[in-house]
Scaffold this active site. Structure first.
Site, PDB file in Angstrom:
ATOM      1  N   ASP A 275      47.865  16.896  12.048  1.00  0.00           N
ATOM      2  CA  ASP A 275      48.607  18.296  12.835  1.00  0.00           C
ATOM      3  C   ASP A 275      49.836  18.380  12.152  1.00  0.00           C
ATOM      4  O   ASP A 275      50.656  17.409  12.339  1.00  0.00           O
ATOM      5  CB  ASP A 275      48.273  18.260  14.035  1.00  0.00           C
ATOM      6  CG  ASP A 275      48.943  19.446  14.869  1.00  0.00           C
ATOM      7  OD1 ASP A 275      49.597  20.252  14.173  1.00  0.00           O
ATOM      8  OD2 ASP A 275      48.582  19.381  15.992  1.00  0.00           O
TER       9      ASP A 275
ATOM     10  N   TYR B 183      52.647  37.638  11.769  1.00  0.00           N
ATOM     11  CA  TYR B 183      52.213  36.863  10.849  1.00  0.00           C
ATOM     12  C   TYR B 183      53.393  36.697   9.593  1.00  0.00           C
ATOM     13  O   TYR B 183      53.854  35.579   9.210  1.00  0.00           O
ATOM     14  CB  TYR B 183      50.935  37.252  10.169  1.00  0.00           C
ATOM     15  CG  TYR B 183      50.309  36.236   8.919  1.00  0.00           C
ATOM     16  CD1 TYR B 183      50.119  34.871   9.131  1.00  0.00           C
ATOM     17  CD2 TYR B 183      50.439  37.074   7.566  1.00  0.00           C
ATOM     18  CE1 TYR B 183      49.586  34.545   8.047  1.00  0.00           C
ATOM     19  CE2 TYR B 183      50.139  36.399   6.713  1.00  0.00           C
ATOM     20  CZ  TYR B 183      49.817  35.033   6.805  1.00  0.00           C
ATOM     21  OH  TYR B 183      49.244  34.558   5.554  1.00  0.00           O
TER      22      TYR B 183
ATOM     23  N   THR C 114      53.274  34.580   1.751  1.00  0.00           N
ATOM     24  CA  THR C 114      52.337  35.887   1.691  1.00  0.00           C
ATOM     25  C   THR C 114      52.908  37.089   1.125  1.00  0.00           C
ATOM     26  O   THR C 114      54.275  37.049   1.214  1.00  0.00           O
ATOM     27  CB  THR C 114      51.780  35.750   3.392  1.00  0.00           C
ATOM     28  OG1 THR C 114      51.182  37.101   3.154  1.00  0.00           O
ATOM     29  CG2 THR C 114      52.937  35.899   4.299  1.00  0.00           C
TER      30      THR C 114
ATOM     31  N   GLN D  76      40.339  27.776   3.023  1.00  0.00           N
ATOM     32  CA  GLN D  76      39.774  28.473   1.816  1.00  0.00           C
ATOM     33  C   GLN D  76      40.467  27.700   0.810  1.00  0.00           C
ATOM     34  O   GLN D  76      39.977  26.983  -0.220  1.00  0.00           O
ATOM     35  CB  GLN D  76      40.418  29.906   1.690  1.00  0.00           C
ATOM     36  CG  GLN D  76      39.849  30.975   2.837  1.00  0.00           C
ATOM     37  CD  GLN D  76      39.956  32.356   2.309  1.00  0.00           C
ATOM     38  OE1 GLN D  76      39.193  32.845   1.459  1.00  0.00           O
ATOM     39  NE2 GLN D  76      40.798  32.965   2.923  1.00  0.00           N
TER      40      GLN D  76
ATOM     41  N   ALA E  81      47.884  26.604   7.915  1.00  0.00           N
ATOM     42  CA  ALA E  81      48.800  27.855   8.316  1.00  0.00           C
ATOM     43  C   ALA E  81      47.978  28.777   9.518  1.00  0.00           C
ATOM     44  O   ALA E  81      46.705  28.378   9.682  1.00  0.00           O
ATOM     45  CB  ALA E  81      48.990  28.823   7.349  1.00  0.00           C
TER      46      ALA E  81
HETATM   47  N1  LIG Z   1      44.293  34.337   3.712  1.00  0.00           N
HETATM   48  C1  LIG Z   1      44.771  35.319   2.968  1.00  0.00           C
HETATM   49  O1  LIG Z   1      44.641  36.461   2.943  1.00  0.00           O
HETATM   50  C2  LIG Z   1      46.152  34.705   2.791  1.00  0.00           C
HETATM   51  C3  LIG Z   1      46.955  35.723   1.918  1.00  0.00           C
HETATM   52  C4  LIG Z   1      48.336  35.547   1.601  1.00  0.00           C
HETATM   53  C5  LIG Z   1      48.645  34.199   1.759  1.00  0.00           C
HETATM   54  N2  LIG Z   1      48.035  33.024   2.462  1.00  0.00           N
HETATM   55  C6  LIG Z   1      48.559  31.829   2.862  1.00  0.00           C
HETATM   56  O2  LIG Z   1      47.633  30.843   2.027  1.00  0.00           O
HETATM   57  C7  LIG Z   1      47.765  29.683   2.561  1.00  0.00           C
HETATM   58  C8  LIG Z   1      46.194  29.328   2.611  1.00  0.00           C
HETATM   59  O3  LIG Z   1      45.356  30.355   3.280  1.00  0.00           O
HETATM   60  P1  LIG Z   1      43.985  30.069   3.763  1.00  0.00           P
HETATM   61  O4  LIG Z   1      43.370  31.312   3.873  1.00  0.00           O
HETATM   62  O5  LIG Z   1      43.304  29.005   2.700  1.00  0.00           O
HETATM   63  O6  LIG Z   1      44.005  29.559   5.184  1.00  0.00           O
HETATM   64  P2  LIG Z   1      42.709  29.073   6.181  1.00  0.00           P
HETATM   65  O7  LIG Z   1      41.422  29.455   5.561  1.00  0.00           O
HETATM   66  O8  LIG Z   1      42.948  29.784   7.508  1.00  0.00           O
HETATM   67  O9  LIG Z   1      42.946  27.693   6.205  1.00  0.00           O
HETATM   68  C9  LIG Z   1      44.127  27.214   7.090  1.00  0.00           C
HETATM   69  C10 LIG Z   1      43.692  25.655   7.166  1.00  0.00           C
HETATM   70  O10 LIG Z   1      44.788  25.078   8.079  1.00  0.00           O
HETATM   71  C11 LIG Z   1      44.269  24.621   9.388  1.00  0.00           C
HETATM   72  N3  LIG Z   1      45.400  24.513  10.380  1.00  0.00           N
HETATM   73  C12 LIG Z   1      45.964  25.154  11.330  1.00  0.00           C
HETATM   74  N4  LIG Z   1      46.837  24.744  12.134  1.00  0.00           N
HETATM   75  C13 LIG Z   1      47.383  23.514  11.492  1.00  0.00           C
HETATM   76  C14 LIG Z   1      47.704  22.491  11.850  1.00  0.00           C
HETATM   77  N5  LIG Z   1      48.837  22.568  12.720  1.00  0.00           N
HETATM   78  N6  LIG Z   1      47.902  21.306  11.194  1.00  0.00           N
HETATM   79  C15 LIG Z   1      47.008  21.138  10.089  1.00  0.00           C
HETATM   80  N7  LIG Z   1      46.074  22.175   9.822  1.00  0.00           N
HETATM   81  C16 LIG Z   1      45.900  23.369  10.571  1.00  0.00           C
HETATM   82  C17 LIG Z   1      43.414  25.526   9.916  1.00  0.00           C
HETATM   83  O11 LIG Z   1      42.592  24.729  10.953  1.00  0.00           O
HETATM   84  P3  LIG Z   1      41.930  25.648  12.105  1.00  0.00           P
HETATM   85  O12 LIG Z   1      40.816  26.679  11.256  1.00  0.00           O
HETATM   86  O13 LIG Z   1      41.033  24.514  12.870  1.00  0.00           O
HETATM   87  O14 LIG Z   1      42.920  26.612  12.549  1.00  0.00           O
HETATM   88  C18 LIG Z   1      42.542  25.807   8.517  1.00  0.00           C
HETATM   89  O15 LIG Z   1      41.730  24.696   7.984  1.00  0.00           O
HETATM   90  C19 LIG Z   1      48.374  29.923   3.948  1.00  0.00           C
HETATM   91  O16 LIG Z   1      49.572  29.529   3.949  1.00  0.00           O
HETATM   92  C20 LIG Z   1      48.360  31.608   4.111  1.00  0.00           C
HETATM   93  O17 LIG Z   1      49.197  31.749   5.034  1.00  0.00           O
HETATM   94  C21 LIG Z   1      46.896  33.476   2.935  1.00  0.00           C
END
Ligand SMILES: NC(=O)c1ccc[n+]([C@@H]2O[C@H](COP(=O)([O-])OP(=O)(O)OC[C@H]3O[C@@H](n4cnc5c(N)ncnc54)[C@H](OP(=O)(O)O)[C@@H]3O)[C@@H](O)[C@H]2O)c1
Length: 290
Positions: free
Chosen positions: A37, A126, A102, A11, A61
């Site tokens: 990775d 998490y 988070t 996202q 993440a």
């Molecule tokens: N989503 C929420 O509600 C939320 C809330 C608070 C904080 N956050 C934080 O905000 C940040 C961004 O979140 P987001 O929602 O954009 O996450 P997301 O949509 O889940 O995207 C994470 C991306 O990282 C990739 N990934 C996973 N393992 C990896 C690795 N080893 N090396 C490289 N890429 C990898 C994933 O690929 P795959 O899909 O193939 O695994 C995915 O494309 C994260 O740090 C998250 O913890 C998110």
């Protein structure tokens, strides 16, 4: 400046990709699995050296809060060891890092917004693994900050807004938790914050005044209220019924309250924080164009 965005298909990464052309003094490299990775130190080292990367925005993440309870090792590997790998390489090249964390590092027992000095106490895997990642950054000598955010959504990827719309169009009623309060964050707004911090003259502030920052949209809302607003803005007739967390089947404990205090990021980086309903409206418009 050469900026690497890891986890760029998620996202936040996708929103940064959309905004990058507005920051045309920098060169961007967008990478995700399987091409880059963050758990593979050699691959990371080679990439950052070859492309002479100055800064990384780590959007990679393990974000599935439910599955993390069962896949602790994977969550820890990505959310903590992956961050350590980035820091190891960035230290060698004197590079900068924006790490995203988070609201789930808090236990949710507080009743007023959490600031950066409030004690953490994650109640799920998490949150625990994200906290480990934060500590790696805080204890490193790399020029880095951690931005904690909450309830992220976007027109990209999987998130609450898209799930509500998908289910709302199929069902007449949906039960949504009403006893967890927080603040939604449009990933596009957070993307702009990351880029403004890195690309403005402010970037030298990056390692002063503590490494932790809080950023979300403004306001306080329950998932129930959030769902109602999503349906209202999209004109979906589905009725939202309030339920209590204890009546919602889940193996994951979530904080009952996780509103973040944004004073520090506003003051240090001169950042404007949009009201959650305004940002949600913008995302619903973006979704309707897809
Ligand atoms: N989503 C929420 O509600 C939320 C809330 C608070 C904080 N956050 C934080 O905000 C940040 C961004 O979140 P987001 O929602 O954009 O996450 P997301 O949509 O889940 O995207 C994470 C991306 O990282 C990739 N990934 C996973 N393992 C990896 C690795 N080893 N090396 C490289 N890429 C990898 C994933 O690929 P795959 O899909 O193939 O695994 C995915 O494309 C994260 O740090 C998250 O913890 C998110």
């Amino acid at each position: 400046m050469k900026i690497l965005v890891t986890g760029s298909n998620g996202q936040l990464g996708s929103e940064i990709k959309d905004l990058a052309n507005k920051y045309n003094e920098s060169d961007f490299f967008f990478r995700d699995l399987p091409n880059l990775d963050i758990c593979d130190l050699d691959q990371l080292n080679k990439f950052i050296h070859t492309h002479m990367i100055d800064c990384v925005i780590n959007c990679a993440a393990y974000t599935d809060v439910e599955k993390a309870e069962l896949n602790t090792e994977s969550a820890e590997n990505i959310n903590s060891n992956g961050v350590l790998n980035l820091l190891k390489v960035l230290k060698k090249v004197n590079g900068k890092l924006i790490q995203i964390s988070t609201d789930y590092v808090f236990d949710g027992k507080q009743t007023h917004p959490y600031n950066e000095l409030d004690p953490v106490n994650p109640i799920g895997v998490y949150g625990k693994t994200k906290r480990e990642g934060e500590l790696k950054v805080i204890n490193s000598e790399v020029d880095a900050i951690v931005i904690r955010t909450s309830w992220l959504y976007s027109s990209y990827g999987e998130n609450f807004v898209k799930t509500m719309l998908r289910l709302g169009l199929k069902k007449k009623e949906l039960s949504v938790v009403s006893d967890q309060q927080g603040t939604p964050t449009y990933a596009k707004d957070l993307a702009k914050v990351c880029l403004d911090i890195l690309c403005s003259e402010n970037q030298k502030i990056i390692s002063e005044n503590g490494k932790l920052y809080h950023y979300s949209n403004d306001g306080v809302v329950s998932w129930f209220e959030f769902a109602n607003e999503i349906m209202k803005l999209r004109g979906v007739k589905c009725k939202i019924l309030p339920i209590l967390s204890r009546d919602y089947p889940s193996i994951t404990k979530r904080p009952h309250y996780s509103v973040l205090d944004k004073t520090k990021i506003k003051e240090d980086f001169n950042i404007r924080v949009a009201y959650w309903k305004d940002s949600l409206k913008e995302c619903i418009i973006a979704l309707s164009k897809n």
